[in-house]
Design an enzyme around this catalytic site. Structure first.
Site, PDB file in Angstrom:
ATOM      1  N   HIS A 115      15.336 -10.507  10.577  1.00  0.00           N
ATOM      2  CA  HIS A 115      14.589 -10.518   9.363  1.00  0.00           C
ATOM      3  C   HIS A 115      12.940 -10.387   9.524  1.00  0.00           C
ATOM      4  CE1 HIS A 115      17.784 -12.869   6.945  1.00  0.00           C
ATOM      5  NE2 HIS A 115      18.351 -11.546   6.984  1.00  0.00           N
ATOM      6  N   CYS A 126       1.454   3.386   4.939  1.00  0.00           N
ATOM      7  CA  CYS A 126       1.594   4.048   6.087  1.00  0.00           C
ATOM      8  C   CYS A 126       2.558   3.449   7.160  1.00  0.00           C
ATOM      9  CB  CYS A 126       0.280   4.625   6.603  1.00  0.00           C
ATOM     10  SG  CYS A 126      -0.784   3.280   7.292  1.00  0.00           S
ATOM     11  N   CYS A 143      -5.006  -2.212   4.673  1.00  0.00           N
ATOM     12  CA  CYS A 143      -5.109  -1.459   5.898  1.00  0.00           C
ATOM     13  C   CYS A 143      -6.244  -0.326   5.995  1.00  0.00           C
ATOM     14  CB  CYS A 143      -3.872  -0.393   5.769  1.00  0.00           C
ATOM     15  SG  CYS A 143      -3.333   0.706   7.053  1.00  0.00           S
ATOM     16  N   CYS A 145      -6.002   2.812   5.685  1.00  0.00           N
ATOM     17  CA  CYS A 145      -5.736   3.709   4.816  1.00  0.00           C
ATOM     18  C   CYS A 145      -5.856   3.143   3.355  1.00  0.00           C
ATOM     19  CB  CYS A 145      -4.279   4.177   4.759  1.00  0.00           C
ATOM     20  SG  CYS A 145      -3.145   3.188   4.193  1.00  0.00           S
TER      21      CYS A 145
END
Ligand code: BJW
Ligand code: ZN
Length: 239
Positions: A115, A126, A143, A145
């Site tokens: 898990h 991403c 992130c 991004c």
């Protein structure tokens, strides 16, 4: 405790452990189900699904942040250590549903995290994935991004990491003894692993103070806690 299977244990080449939240209970980490379980206090569907995350990312992140701090402050207990020490005598594999990393910290070298891990983050968009090293300056963290980062755990409705899952099935199919420790076996597909092992001739041993959904399928059920029961294994295997 394990005398009735002493011969099987000493002959076994490979021993697989399927573990759940109960093995970390004696390290001070709460389980999910049961009287002091997390799902008594929190609604699983509002915290452990991707829909819940998108609905209230800050709330979900605060919950994981608090749990991560508790986990990092906790220590492996005698149950984790016994499994790690068993590697001196046997091939040992740990298929854990836990995200706490305590098996690895105890010294187990072959741990499959079914898990995911609370110590890792990944991007919702991403491929970015990284170990968490310090505190976040904002929640949810972002992130590079610009999209949201999320804990690298498996929520309800999400697939298990495919390579980990296929390796887990191979290990279950090829062990001589499977110990099922501290899990209610309420969650699929992890609860299939004892069935695969049994179909391939392994003996099944449960360590759990309470009865579980698969107690009737076990060759031996030890009604004790893992930190009490597992250290005894070493003295039997070591004979
Ligand atoms: C002691 C002790 C001591 C106490 N010593 N013992 C779509 C939507 C919704 C659901 C599904 C869905 N598709 C499939 C499902 C089914 C679902 C499921 O099983 N639901 C059931 C609850 C009914 N499964 C999934 O969703 C899984 N994914 C899946 O099937 O995907 C299919 C798919 C394929 C392809 C593409 C897409 C999808 C994923 C399951 C993920 C589970 N995630 C969680 C949260 C992880 C992150 C986090 O920690 O926040 O994992 S839920 C929670 O339960 C956690 C645990 O790992 C897991 C198991 O719990 P565990 O470890 O057994 O703990 P407890 O508390 O239940 O039991 C503790 C035991 O210890 C008790 O028996 C005690 O007696 C004992 N104990 N003290 C020894 N000292
Ligand atoms: Zn990204």
């Amino acid at each position: 405790m394990f005398e009735s299977i002493a011969d099987k244990l000493s002959q076994a080449e490979k021993i697989v452990f399927v573990t759940g939240a109960g093995i970390s209970q004696e390290s001070g980490i709460p389980t999910f189900r049961g009287k002091d379980g997390l799902w008594r206090k929190y609604d699983a569907m509002q915290l452990a699904t991707i829909d819940a995350f998108y609905e209230n990312p800050k709330l979900v992140w605060e919950w994981y942040d608090e749990r991560r701090k508790n986990i990092l402050a906790a220590k492996p207990n005698a149950g984790h250590t016994a499994i790690a020490n068993l590697e001196k005598y046997k091939q040992v594999r740990v298929l854990t549903q836990n995200i706490d990393g305590l098996h690895q910290r105890a010294g187990s070298s072959q741990v499959y995290e079914l898990h995911g891990s609370i110590i890792t983050i990944k991007c919702t968009v991403c491929d970015f994935k990284e170990k968490i090293t310090g505190d976040f300056s904002e929640l949810p963290p972002r992130c590079k991004c610009s999209n949201m980062l999320r804990p690298d755990v498996v929520w309800f409705g999400e697939a298990l990491p495919q390579n980990v899952w296929s390796e887990a099935i191979m290990q279950a199919n090829s062990c001589n003894v499977m110990f099922v420790v501290g899990t209610s076996l309420a969650v699929s597909p992890a609860n299939m692993l004892p069935i695969y092992a049994k179909q391939n001739g392994a003996i099944l041993v449960e360590v759990n103070p309470e009865e579980t959904l698969m107690s009737k399928d076990m060759d031996l059920s030890i009604r004790s806690t893992s930190a009490k029961a597992l250290p005894e294994l070493l003295s039997i295997v070591n004979k």
